[in-house]
Design a protein around this motif. Sequence first.
Motif, mmCIF file in Angstrom:
data_model
loop_
_atom_site.group_PDB
_atom_site.id
_atom_site.type_symbol
_atom_site.label_atom_id
_atom_site.label_comp_id
_atom_site.label_asym_id
_atom_site.label_seq_id
_atom_site.Cartn_x
_atom_site.Cartn_y
_atom_site.Cartn_z
ATOM 1 N N UNK A 1 0.980 -1.316 0.071
ATOM 2 C CA UNK A 1 -0.147 -0.061 -0.117
ATOM 3 C C UNK A 1 0.992 1.198 0.006
ATOM 4 N N UNK A 2 2.059 1.323 0.761
ATOM 5 C CA UNK A 2 2.779 2.450 0.661
ATOM 6 C C UNK A 2 3.282 2.762 -0.639
ATOM 7 N N UNK A 3 4.040 1.391 -1.250
ATOM 8 C CA UNK A 3 4.461 1.723 -2.467
ATOM 9 C C UNK A 3 3.182 2.206 -3.529
ATOM 10 N N UNK A 4 2.163 1.606 -3.432
ATOM 11 C CA UNK A 4 0.997 2.113 -4.408
ATOM 12 C C UNK A 4 0.620 3.590 -4.141
ATOM 13 N N UNK A 5 0.542 3.966 -2.976
ATOM 14 C CA UNK A 5 0.054 5.206 -2.709
ATOM 15 C C UNK A 5 1.114 6.336 -2.975
ATOM 16 N N UNK A 6 2.748 5.862 -3.183
ATOM 17 C CA UNK A 6 3.651 6.653 -2.961
ATOM 18 C C UNK A 6 3.770 7.537 -1.879
ATOM 19 N N UNK A 7 3.701 6.790 -0.856
ATOM 20 C CA UNK A 7 3.654 7.784 0.524
ATOM 21 C C UNK A 7 4.938 7.727 0.967
ATOM 22 N N UNK A 8 5.285 8.775 2.112
ATOM 23 C CA UNK A 8 6.545 9.007 2.638
ATOM 24 C C UNK A 8 6.473 8.148 3.893
ATOM 25 N N UNK A 9 5.395 8.080 4.377
ATOM 26 C CA UNK A 9 4.797 7.462 5.816
ATOM 27 C C UNK A 9 4.385 5.865 5.523
#
Length: 195
Positions: free
Chosen positions: A139-147
């Motif tokens: 999910x972090x990779x999918x959303x391109x999130x820093x957190x």
Amino acid sequence: MDQAWDPTRGRQVIAEAAVHLVATHGLEGVSVRKVATQAGVSAGLVQHHFPTKQALLLAAMHQVDAAVQARLEPLVSDRRSASARLRALALEILPLDETRATEARVWLAFIAAAPADPAITQAHAATWQELAEILTRLLTHHHGSDQPELDRATLLLAGLDGLAVTALAEPQRLPPPRLLALAEQLIGQALSPDS
């Protein structure tokens, strides 16, 4: 099967027999004698490999976990997009066929026992944490999130767990097509930038 016994394969056969009994009769339906009969071995051989009922139950739990992990690993490491891998992984843990339904019944029996058994609690927590970490990374990779997307992953995993429990307890309410449709909604929410 006692003759020409391969200890490694033998432990697996005994654990598989325990899995079958947990899936069909719950934890209370497991005894050394019943596992021995199911595995086609002597009770003494079961006790040789698993000196306590808890050791036998934990072996069954680990057997299911290993089978699920073996199916999940290729899904996590393939070259598809993070969202495609997340979707495949999420659907793989739902009781959409007999193999996964058996695994889910076993897992549910252990979840019910976890509050009263620290060893089962620890084993369940480790497996759940590992799965949550995989979902968080995807999910972090999918959303391109820093957190890290830990909250999304936790909500998704809890929702999938709830669907699995309902599908097992009330299959008429949640047959596979409906289970799949509801799981797709949960996955879509987790992948949505607005959730």
